[in-house]
Design an enzyme around this catalytic site. Structure first.
Site, short mmCIF file in Angstrom:
data_model
loop_
_atom_site.label_atom_id
_atom_site.label_comp_id
_atom_site.label_asym_id
_atom_site.label_seq_id
_atom_site.Cartn_x
_atom_site.Cartn_y
_atom_site.Cartn_z
CG LEU A 110 3.51 5.43 -6.75
CD1 LEU A 110 4.66 4.86 -7.58
CD2 LEU A 110 2.86 6.62 -7.48
CB ILE A 141 -0.22 5.91 -1.20
CG1 ILE A 141 -1.03 6.76 -2.21
CG2 ILE A 141 1.14 6.52 -0.93
CD1 ILE A 141 -0.45 6.81 -3.60
CE LYS A 142 4.53 -1.54 -1.57
NZ LYS A 142 5.35 -2.49 -2.38
CB ILE A 143 2.89 4.30 4.13
CG1 ILE A 143 2.29 5.41 3.27
CG2 ILE A 143 3.58 4.90 5.36
CD1 ILE A 143 1.21 6.22 3.97
#
Length: 369
Positions: A110, A141-143
């Site tokens: 996400l 978590i996508k960064i």
């Protein structure tokens, strides 16, 4: 349901098959679970464009949208509720895979709000919030791997939160990502986290590089369609160096740390002149992930072939390909910078479209006040 032999063989070769798609319809119809069984899917990735498509084209969100609006008519809050709910439910579908692979697979990604791509602290804060909102151990978590994203990656990993680093285009950028991950592991160790529970992937984009480089080559150049694979394969060379336990990573590995796996992204072929399985067959090596649009997955299931390890051992040829591109006048550094900007801009545009779509649907729902 029988498991497709081609994708099972790809999985046996050490490539984790992830699906680059998610929607409420995939979840409620049982189609995601079916793809896991038939197509060896062991993970899911999402991005703003995927959610924009899902929410604009599907009636499956009517009840969820109404419920979210009844709690809060703020569009950002509603979008957060809808997207985290999909990711949470997908995490539940993949929970057994997560458990059976000791957390390596069974993952759902996400992304933080793409409008935060140049804001480090805001990215960190939202990563923490998204992890808490999904409240599942198998969420990533996508960064983005922007200048502001790199220190955010270190800080978020240091908090023991799993990260999928997105929008990686160059080998130099990937090296910085790998080092940011190791920096984060060292912070996590200092904070007392169990390093064996921290996982990360680094998403290297492939087809977008070919599209841009090809546009700068003559129509008859033999180098057309060569940049994406060569660049990705050289990231593997960096991976093998950075995560060699004889180096800096060794002390962390002794404490249970895991290497940050390479994930091949943007693997849908955009030029119909190329084989539609190009970025699957050409990027086979153990310990990696290939996240595929469903059309690419179907193509490989139908006629994909394995040609052994097509990544390791190819460094010399890959270096030669990139040098040949430079010799033909392609400014690769300019290309990489452009692709990163375009990548952020595309995700921001998709996010804005998503907000617009949800705003319109909120306006159709009578206020409870």
């Amino acid at each position: 349901m029988m498991t497709n032999a081609n994708l099972a063989a790809l999985s046996a070769a050490g490539v984790s098959v992830w699906l680059d798609d998610l929607s409420r319809q995939l979840l409620t119809s049982g189609e995601l679970a079916a793809r896991m069984s038939a197509l060896s899917v062991v993970g899911v990735t999402t991005n703003p464009a995927i959610f924009q498509s899902a929410l604009s084209d599907s009636s499956a969100y009517e009840s969820a949208l109404t419920a979210a609006v009844s709690a809060d008519r703020d569009v950002d809050a509603v979008v957060r509720e809808l997207t985290t709910a999909d990711v949470r439910d997908a995490c539940d579908v993949l929970a057994d895979t997560y458990a059976s692979t000791d957390g390596v697979d069974g993952r759902v990604s996400l992304e933080v709000d793409p409008r935060l791509a140049d804001k480090t602290e805001e990215t960190v804060s939202q990563a923490v919030e998204l992890r808490a909102a999904v409240d599942r151990p198998n969420v990533m978590i996508k960064i983005p791997a922007t200048a502001a994203g790199l220190p955010a990656i270190t800080e978020v990993i240091g908090k023991g939160i799993d990260v999928n680093v997105t929008l990686i285009f160059s080998v130099d950028q990937y090296r910085k990502v790998a080092e940011a991950y190791i920096d984060g592991l060292e912070r996590a160790a200092e904070a007392g986290h169990d390093l064996s529970t921290i996982h990360s992937v680094a998403s290297v984009f492939v087809s977008r590089l070919d599209t841009e480089v090809d546009s700068r080559l003559s129509g008859d150049s033999e180098l057309r369609g060569q940049a994406g694979l060569a660049n990705a394969r050289l990231c593997q060379e960096v991976y093998d160096e950075v995560f060699d336990t004889s180096g800096r990573f060794g002390a962390l590995a002794d404490r249970g740390a895991r290497p940050q796996r390479l994930l091949w992204a943007s693997t849908g072929v955009k030029d119909p002149a190329y084989p539609d399985t190009l970025y699957v067959t050409g990027l086979v090596t153990h310990g990696t992930v290939n996240t595929m649009p469903f059309a690419t997955m179907e193509a490989f299931a139908d006629h994909g072939v394995l040609e052994g390890d097509t990544v390791r051992g190819s460094a010399a040829a890959s270096h030669a390909t990139l040098e040949a591109l430079r010799a033909e006048g392609v400014d690769l550094d300019e290309v990489f910078t452009l692709l990163e900007k375009q990548g952020v801009d595309k995700f921001v545009a998709a996010w804005d479209d998503l907000l617009g779509t949800v705003t319109a649907r909120i306006d159709e729902i009578p206020s409870s006040s």
